[in-house]
Design a protein around this motif. Structure first.
Motif: not given
Length: 286
Positions: A1-3, A7, A30, A84, A87-91
């Motif tokens: 899932m994209p970050r 917020t 981030e 990425h 996955g997309l959850s990693e920066n």
């Protein structure tokens, strides 16, 4: 899932009449690590080359724009793939370059020259940038922007700053034609990241050359932003805020038109006035 780029946060809002709980939205910030894969097909090397604090979104554009403005790649054709990591959850973004591409990673040392706090003289900083830029000079430079078009640009960019609408906390930049048409815009918590995203997008969409467009910055014009514009071949830069002294020196030395304090129907020209149509405006010397 994209970050998420925004917020949500419940805050306490205070004014002279009341104190209330309020649902606010903050610009996300981030770290993004950019890793580079290069070498021969039989001997690939992976190297972490940068970590930058950015607003999530358009990460691939940011990575490609960074590599281009730092002189690591010359064109989008030198990028074999980009993804990425985990996955997309990693920066973390990994950029794989084509096999056997000759690299000079020492060019990344030029970052030393582009920090506002470094003690190197302006000429050294500018000369360092010039040794990296490989775009050909414009042969026939006939770019002209009417004053009336320039006046309109901040409002046109502001209409496209979607995340700014929610947070009030992002820098934006956009590329405009001499008719006032917005080609592309990007925003980020870091002004240099916003511009890297914009330049990366133009590379991915194969919109080069950019010498017929004006770059608008929503804040001030720093040396680093003028350097990135120069690397992309942009000949006109306008900022809503003030330029720094080194930004003006860089722009003048690189034959870039630089405008500052573009607000309402006023702006200052610091260099390169030949690209601004001033036919109805008589220059007064005070």
């Amino acid at each position: 899932m994209p970050r998420a780029s925004v917020t949500p946060l419940t805050i306490i809002k205070v004014d002279e009449n009341a104190t209330i709980n309020f649902q606010d939205f903050l610009a996300a910030e981030e770290p993004l690590e950019i890793r580079l894969g290069y070498g021969s097909a039989q001997n690939r090397v992976q190297k972490s080359i940068s970590v930058t604090m950015r607003t999530p979104g358009n990460d691939f554009e940011l990575a490609i724009g960074f590599l281009f403005t730092e002189g690591i790649i010359e064109n989008i054709g030198q990028v074999a793939s980009i993804k990425h990591c985990n996955g997309l959850s990693e920066n973390v973004v990994r950029v794989e370059l084509i096999n056997d591409l000759e690299l000079d990673l020492s060019k990344l040392d030029r970052n030393f020259y582009t920090t506002s706090s470094c003690g190197v003289c302006g000429k050294s900083s500018i000369d360092a940038v010039k040794t990296v830029c490989r775009l050909p000079e414009t042969v026939l430079d006939q770019l002209q922007f009417p004053v009336e078009v320039i006046y309109q640009l901040p409002d046109l960019l502001r209409q496209k700053q979607r995340i700014f609408d929610h947070t009030g906390g992002l820098h934006g930049c956009g590329l405009f034609s001499s008719e006032g048409e917005l080609l592309l815009s990007r925003e980020d918590v870091g002004r240099h990241n916003a511009l890297d995203k914009l330049i990366g997008a133009t590379l991915q969409q194969q919109l080069f050359p950019l010498d017929q467009y004006l770059l608008l910055l929503s804040g001030r014009a720093s040396f680093e932003l003028i350097q990135k514009a120069y690397m992309a071949g942009i000949k006109m830069v306008a900022a809503v805020g003030a330029p720094s002294s080194l930004a003006v020196q860089m722009a003048a030395d690189a034959d870039i038109t630089l405008i500052g304090f573009l607000r309402g129907k006023k702006f200052n020209i610091y260099c390169g006035e030949q690209r601004i149509s001033l036919k109805q405006h008589q220059l007064e010397v005070s």
